[in-house]
Write a protein that holds these residues in place. Structure first.
Motif, mmCIF file in Angstrom:
data_model
loop_
_atom_site.group_PDB
_atom_site.id
_atom_site.type_symbol
_atom_site.label_atom_id
_atom_site.label_comp_id
_atom_site.label_asym_id
_atom_site.label_seq_id
_atom_site.Cartn_x
_atom_site.Cartn_y
_atom_site.Cartn_z
ATOM 1 N N VAL A 184 -6.142 6.020 19.061
ATOM 2 C CA VAL A 184 -6.011 6.047 17.605
ATOM 3 C C VAL A 184 -4.781 6.896 17.321
ATOM 4 C CG1 VAL A 184 -7.065 6.729 15.427
ATOM 5 C CG2 VAL A 184 -8.507 5.901 17.298
ATOM 6 N N VAL A 185 -3.818 6.328 16.625
ATOM 7 C CA VAL A 185 -2.581 7.047 16.318
ATOM 8 C C VAL A 185 -2.562 7.363 14.826
ATOM 9 C CG1 VAL A 185 -0.061 7.013 16.401
ATOM 10 C CG2 VAL A 185 -1.386 5.831 18.174
ATOM 11 N N LEU A 186 -2.404 8.644 14.518
ATOM 12 C CA LEU A 186 -2.274 9.093 13.141
ATOM 13 C C LEU A 186 -0.799 9.357 12.883
ATOM 14 C CD1 LEU A 186 -5.237 11.638 12.973
ATOM 15 C CD2 LEU A 186 -5.230 9.196 12.386
ATOM 16 N N HIS A 187 -0.254 8.676 11.900
ATOM 17 C CA HIS A 187 1.154 8.836 11.538
ATOM 18 C C HIS A 187 1.221 9.703 10.279
ATOM 19 C CE1 HIS A 187 2.710 5.688 14.272
ATOM 20 N NE2 HIS A 187 1.553 5.103 14.035
ATOM 21 N N PHE A 188 2.002 10.760 10.350
ATOM 22 C CA PHE A 188 2.158 11.668 9.221
ATOM 23 C C PHE A 188 3.618 11.686 8.789
ATOM 24 C CE2 PHE A 188 -1.426 13.250 11.644
ATOM 25 C CZ PHE A 188 -2.382 13.466 10.669
ATOM 26 N N ALA A 189 3.855 11.626 7.494
ATOM 27 C CA ALA A 189 5.182 11.857 6.918
ATOM 28 C C ALA A 189 5.075 13.169 6.151
ATOM 29 C CB ALA A 189 5.580 10.717 5.989
ATOM 30 N N ARG B 286 4.708 3.246 8.188
ATOM 31 C CA ARG B 286 4.783 2.221 7.137
ATOM 32 C C ARG B 286 4.221 0.873 7.568
ATOM 33 N NH1 ARG B 286 4.693 2.195 1.750
ATOM 34 N NH2 ARG B 286 6.426 3.324 0.912
ATOM 35 N N SER B 287 4.277 0.577 8.847
ATOM 36 C CA SER B 287 3.803 -0.727 9.319
ATOM 37 C C SER B 287 2.327 -0.704 9.721
ATOM 38 C CB SER B 287 4.668 -1.207 10.491
ATOM 39 O OG SER B 287 4.585 -0.291 11.562
ATOM 40 N N HIS B 288 1.636 0.391 9.394
ATOM 41 C CA HIS B 288 0.221 0.495 9.741
ATOM 42 C C HIS B 288 -0.609 0.720 8.481
ATOM 43 C CE1 HIS B 288 1.407 0.375 13.883
ATOM 44 N NE2 HIS B 288 2.296 1.320 13.640
ATOM 45 N N THR B 289 -1.878 0.901 8.635
ATOM 46 C CA THR B 289 -2.767 1.025 7.483
ATOM 47 C C THR B 289 -2.549 2.364 6.781
ATOM 48 O OG1 THR B 289 -4.393 -0.326 8.644
ATOM 49 C CG2 THR B 289 -5.153 0.878 6.712
ATOM 50 N N LEU B 290 -2.094 2.303 5.533
ATOM 51 C CA LEU B 290 -1.839 3.512 4.765
ATOM 52 C C LEU B 290 -3.139 4.105 4.252
ATOM 53 C CD1 LEU B 290 1.261 2.434 2.637
ATOM 54 C CD2 LEU B 290 1.225 3.881 4.673
ATOM 55 N N LEU B 291 -3.294 5.389 4.489
ATOM 56 C CA LEU B 291 -4.442 6.127 3.968
ATOM 57 C C LEU B 291 -4.028 6.934 2.746
ATOM 58 C CD1 LEU B 291 -7.324 7.295 4.149
ATOM 59 C CD2 LEU B 291 -6.397 9.022 5.692
ATOM 60 N N TYR B 292 -2.844 7.518 2.825
ATOM 61 C CA TYR B 292 -2.362 8.376 1.739
ATOM 62 C C TYR B 292 -0.861 8.196 1.599
ATOM 63 C CZ TYR B 292 -0.796 12.566 -0.680
ATOM 64 O OH TYR B 292 -0.193 13.409 -1.561
ATOM 65 N N LEU B 293 -0.404 8.157 0.380
ATOM 66 C CA LEU B 293 1.024 8.069 0.088
ATOM 67 C C LEU B 293 1.281 8.872 -1.175
ATOM 68 C CD1 LEU B 293 3.454 6.664 1.370
ATOM 69 C CD2 LEU B 293 3.090 4.776 -0.208
#
Length: 122
Positions: free
Chosen positions: A55-60, A109-116
């Motif tokens: 499971v990869v969590l992407h953070f900006a 951006r190419s994955h399921t957005l949880l928060y923006l």
């Protein structure tokens, strides 16, 4: 017995596609639970990628600080706790951090957005 969520999915989906949707939704929900209270002004985006092996969590984020790193670690730790005892309990959790806006250059951006976060000035 059919899964209760099947009534909400397209009837033309294959069983594998249904399982993938259920897994994605489960991972996003659990990540959201883990992130409660940890999304501050420096967090610009969170996306969830459910790979077969992790499971990869992407953070900006705006900028790397000790506080934001701690929040990211806490979210990953919380997710690990929420997944314990379930079908994803052995999935490694990987955090990927992007210092910058959550625009097209952000891998999340190419994955399921949880928060923006709402862009400043709007």
């Amino acid at each position: 017995m059919d899964h209760p969520a099947q009534q909400y999915y397209n009837p033309n989906l294959t069983a594998a596609e249904e399982r993938a949707l259920l897994r994605r939704n489960y991972l996003v929900l659990m990540t959201g639970q883990a992130a409660l209270g940890l999304i501050g002004a420096d967090m610009l985006g969170i996306a969830v990628e459910g790979r077969l092996d992790a499971v990869v969590l992407h953070f900006a984020i705006t900028t790397r600080t000790a506080a934001i790193e701690e929040d990211i670690d806490d979210i990953a730790f919380g997710l690990r706790a929420f997944l314990a005892g379930g079908p994803e309990q052995h999935s490694p959790i990987i955090s990927r951090v992007h210092a910058g806006r959550p625009d097209a250059t952000w891998p999340g951006r190419s994955h399921t957005l949880l928060y923006l976060a709402k862009p400043q000035g709007e």
